[in-house]
Design a protein around this motif. Structure first.
Motif, PDB file in Angstrom:
ATOM      1  N   GLU A 125       0.758  -1.269   0.040  1.00  0.00           N
ATOM      2  CA  GLU A 125      -0.054   0.173  -0.083  1.00  0.00           C
ATOM      3  C   GLU A 125       0.961   1.452   0.005  1.00  0.00           C
ATOM      4  OE1 GLU A 125      -3.102   0.193   2.807  1.00  0.00           O
ATOM      5  OE2 GLU A 125      -3.417  -1.964   2.900  1.00  0.00           O
ATOM      6  N   GLU A 126       2.013   1.085   0.512  1.00  0.00           N
ATOM      7  CA  GLU A 126       2.906   2.258   0.502  1.00  0.00           C
ATOM      8  C   GLU A 126       3.517   2.654  -0.737  1.00  0.00           C
ATOM      9  OE1 GLU A 126       2.945   3.978   3.387  1.00  0.00           O
ATOM     10  OE2 GLU A 126       1.666   2.447   4.378  1.00  0.00           O
ATOM     11  N   VAL A 127       3.503   1.752  -1.617  1.00  0.00           N
ATOM     12  CA  VAL A 127       4.116   2.004  -2.937  1.00  0.00           C
ATOM     13  C   VAL A 127       3.022   2.606  -3.912  1.00  0.00           C
ATOM     14  CG1 VAL A 127       5.280   1.049  -5.114  1.00  0.00           C
ATOM     15  CG2 VAL A 127       6.089   0.045  -2.858  1.00  0.00           C
ATOM     16  N   LYS A 128       3.304   3.803  -4.511  1.00  0.00           N
ATOM     17  CA  LYS A 128       2.319   4.410  -5.129  1.00  0.00           C
ATOM     18  C   LYS A 128       2.360   4.169  -6.911  1.00  0.00           C
ATOM     19  CE  LYS A 128       0.644   6.107  -1.691  1.00  0.00           C
ATOM     20  NZ  LYS A 128      -0.530   5.409  -0.903  1.00  0.00           N
ATOM     21  N   GLY A 129       3.426   3.738  -7.142  1.00  0.00           N
ATOM     22  CA  GLY A 129       3.682   2.999  -8.564  1.00  0.00           C
ATOM     23  C   GLY A 129       3.205   1.895  -9.208  1.00  0.00           C
ATOM     24  N   VAL A 130       3.371   1.432 -10.336  1.00  0.00           N
ATOM     25  CA  VAL A 130       2.926   0.241 -10.779  1.00  0.00           C
ATOM     26  C   VAL A 130       3.754  -0.858  -9.957  1.00  0.00           C
ATOM     27  CG1 VAL A 130       2.933  -1.323 -12.795  1.00  0.00           C
ATOM     28  CG2 VAL A 130       2.448   1.163 -12.885  1.00  0.00           C
ATOM     29  N   GLN A 131       3.011  -1.886  -9.590  1.00  0.00           N
ATOM     30  CA  GLN A 131       3.562  -2.926  -8.713  1.00  0.00           C
ATOM     31  C   GLN A 131       3.301  -4.278  -9.677  1.00  0.00           C
ATOM     32  OE1 GLN A 131       3.172  -3.168  -4.291  1.00  0.00           O
ATOM     33  NE2 GLN A 131       2.106  -1.351  -4.633  1.00  0.00           N
ATOM     34  N   CYS A 132       2.355  -4.128 -10.513  1.00  0.00           N
ATOM     35  CA  CYS A 132       2.070  -5.586 -11.171  1.00  0.00           C
ATOM     36  C   CYS A 132       1.489  -4.968 -12.405  1.00  0.00           C
ATOM     37  CB  CYS A 132       1.030  -6.230 -10.122  1.00  0.00           C
ATOM     38  SG  CYS A 132       0.415  -7.927 -11.034  1.00  0.00           S
ATOM     39  N   LEU A 133       1.789  -5.796 -13.478  1.00  0.00           N
ATOM     40  CA  LEU A 133       1.362  -5.842 -14.784  1.00  0.00           C
ATOM     41  C   LEU A 133       1.161  -7.251 -15.359  1.00  0.00           C
ATOM     42  CD1 LEU A 133       0.982  -4.258 -17.485  1.00  0.00           C
ATOM     43  CD2 LEU A 133       3.417  -5.018 -18.143  1.00  0.00           C
ATOM     44  N   ILE A 134      -0.437  -7.261 -15.839  1.00  0.00           N
ATOM     45  CA  ILE A 134      -0.915  -8.562 -16.158  1.00  0.00           C
ATOM     46  C   ILE A 134      -1.214  -8.525 -17.571  1.00  0.00           C
ATOM     47  CG2 ILE A 134      -2.849 -10.317 -15.970  1.00  0.00           C
ATOM     48  CD1 ILE A 134      -3.197  -9.151 -13.015  1.00  0.00           C
ATOM     49  N   LEU A 135      -0.517  -9.210 -18.422  1.00  0.00           N
ATOM     50  CA  LEU A 135      -0.659  -9.299 -19.931  1.00  0.00           C
ATOM     51  C   LEU A 135      -1.399 -10.494 -20.254  1.00  0.00           C
ATOM     52  CD1 LEU A 135       3.029  -8.925 -20.762  1.00  0.00           C
ATOM     53  CD2 LEU A 135       1.217  -7.158 -20.860  1.00  0.00           C
ATOM     54  N   VAL A 136      -2.599 -10.224 -21.223  1.00  0.00           N
ATOM     55  CA  VAL A 136      -3.490 -11.181 -21.549  1.00  0.00           C
ATOM     56  C   VAL A 136      -3.515 -11.366 -23.022  1.00  0.00           C
ATOM     57  CG1 VAL A 136      -4.871 -11.223 -19.493  1.00  0.00           C
ATOM     58  CG2 VAL A 136      -5.460  -9.717 -21.338  1.00  0.00           C
ATOM     59  N   PRO A 137      -3.715 -12.410 -23.735  1.00  0.00           N
ATOM     60  CA  PRO A 137      -3.438 -12.592 -25.307  1.00  0.00           C
ATOM     61  C   PRO A 137      -4.848 -12.030 -26.142  1.00  0.00           C
ATOM     62  CG  PRO A 137      -3.999 -14.764 -24.124  1.00  0.00           C
ATOM     63  CD  PRO A 137      -3.787 -13.618 -22.779  1.00  0.00           C
ATOM     64  N   SER A 138      -5.841 -11.646 -25.137  1.00  0.00           N
ATOM     65  CA  SER A 138      -7.172 -11.321 -25.831  1.00  0.00           C
ATOM     66  C   SER A 138      -7.897 -10.427 -24.854  1.00  0.00           C
ATOM     67  CB  SER A 138      -8.126 -12.593 -26.230  1.00  0.00           C
ATOM     68  OG  SER A 138      -8.516 -13.377 -25.095  1.00  0.00           O
ATOM     69  N   ARG A 139      -9.029  -9.640 -25.534  1.00  0.00           N
ATOM     70  CA  ARG A 139      -9.583  -8.766 -24.635  1.00  0.00           C
ATOM     71  C   ARG A 139     -10.588  -9.449 -23.678  1.00  0.00           C
ATOM     72  NH1 ARG A 139     -12.780  -3.878 -27.793  1.00  0.00           N
ATOM     73  NH2 ARG A 139     -10.522  -3.304 -28.127  1.00  0.00           N
ATOM     74  N   GLU A 140     -11.201 -10.501 -24.225  1.00  0.00           N
ATOM     75  CA  GLU A 140     -12.119 -11.289 -23.435  1.00  0.00           C
ATOM     76  C   GLU A 140     -11.589 -11.808 -22.033  1.00  0.00           C
ATOM     77  OE1 GLU A 140     -13.073 -11.051 -27.588  1.00  0.00           O
ATOM     78  OE2 GLU A 140     -11.346 -12.101 -26.598  1.00  0.00           O
ATOM     79  N   LEU A 141     -10.127 -12.242 -22.116  1.00  0.00           N
ATOM     80  CA  LEU A 141      -9.759 -12.605 -20.725  1.00  0.00           C
ATOM     81  C   LEU A 141      -9.015 -11.324 -19.947  1.00  0.00           C
ATOM     82  CD1 LEU A 141      -7.172 -15.386 -22.366  1.00  0.00           C
ATOM     83  CD2 LEU A 141      -9.347 -15.697 -20.979  1.00  0.00           C
ATOM     84  N   GLY A 142      -9.259 -10.209 -20.489  1.00  0.00           N
ATOM     85  CA  GLY A 142      -8.725  -8.998 -19.988  1.00  0.00           C
ATOM     86  C   GLY A 142      -9.921  -8.681 -19.183  1.00  0.00           C
TER      87      GLY A 142
END
Length: 77
Positions: A60-77
């Motif tokens: 909670e103390e980190v205000k930047g991006v901590q995780c990036l989730i990549l998905v192969p299609s819009r439906e999975l996102g």
């Protein structure tokens, strides 16, 4: 049910009584390993398997991006 109180609350709010074996193993691996590849059939709970430990790792103390989730299609996102 998972040992983490936060995970327990999330599961209860979703109406889930317990994690399946794949989800338990995935949670342990994600929290303890640098790289994890999760292969499991459609509908087996992979999304919950990777999101629960990610929520535990977020700071909670980190205000930047901590995780990036990549998905192969819009439906999975």
């Amino acid at each position: 049910m998972s040992q983490n109180p936060y995970s327990n609350n999330v599961l209860l709010n979703l109406g889930i009584q317990s994690l399946n074996k794949m989800q338990e193993v995935a949670q342990h691996a994600i929290l303890n390993e640098d790289n994890v590849l999760l292969l499991s059939p459609t509908g087996s709970g992979k999304t919950l398997a990777f999101l629960l430990p990610i929520f535990q790792l977020l700071d909670e103390e980190v205000k930047g991006v901590q995780c990036l989730i990549l998905v192969p299609s819009r439906e999975l996102g």
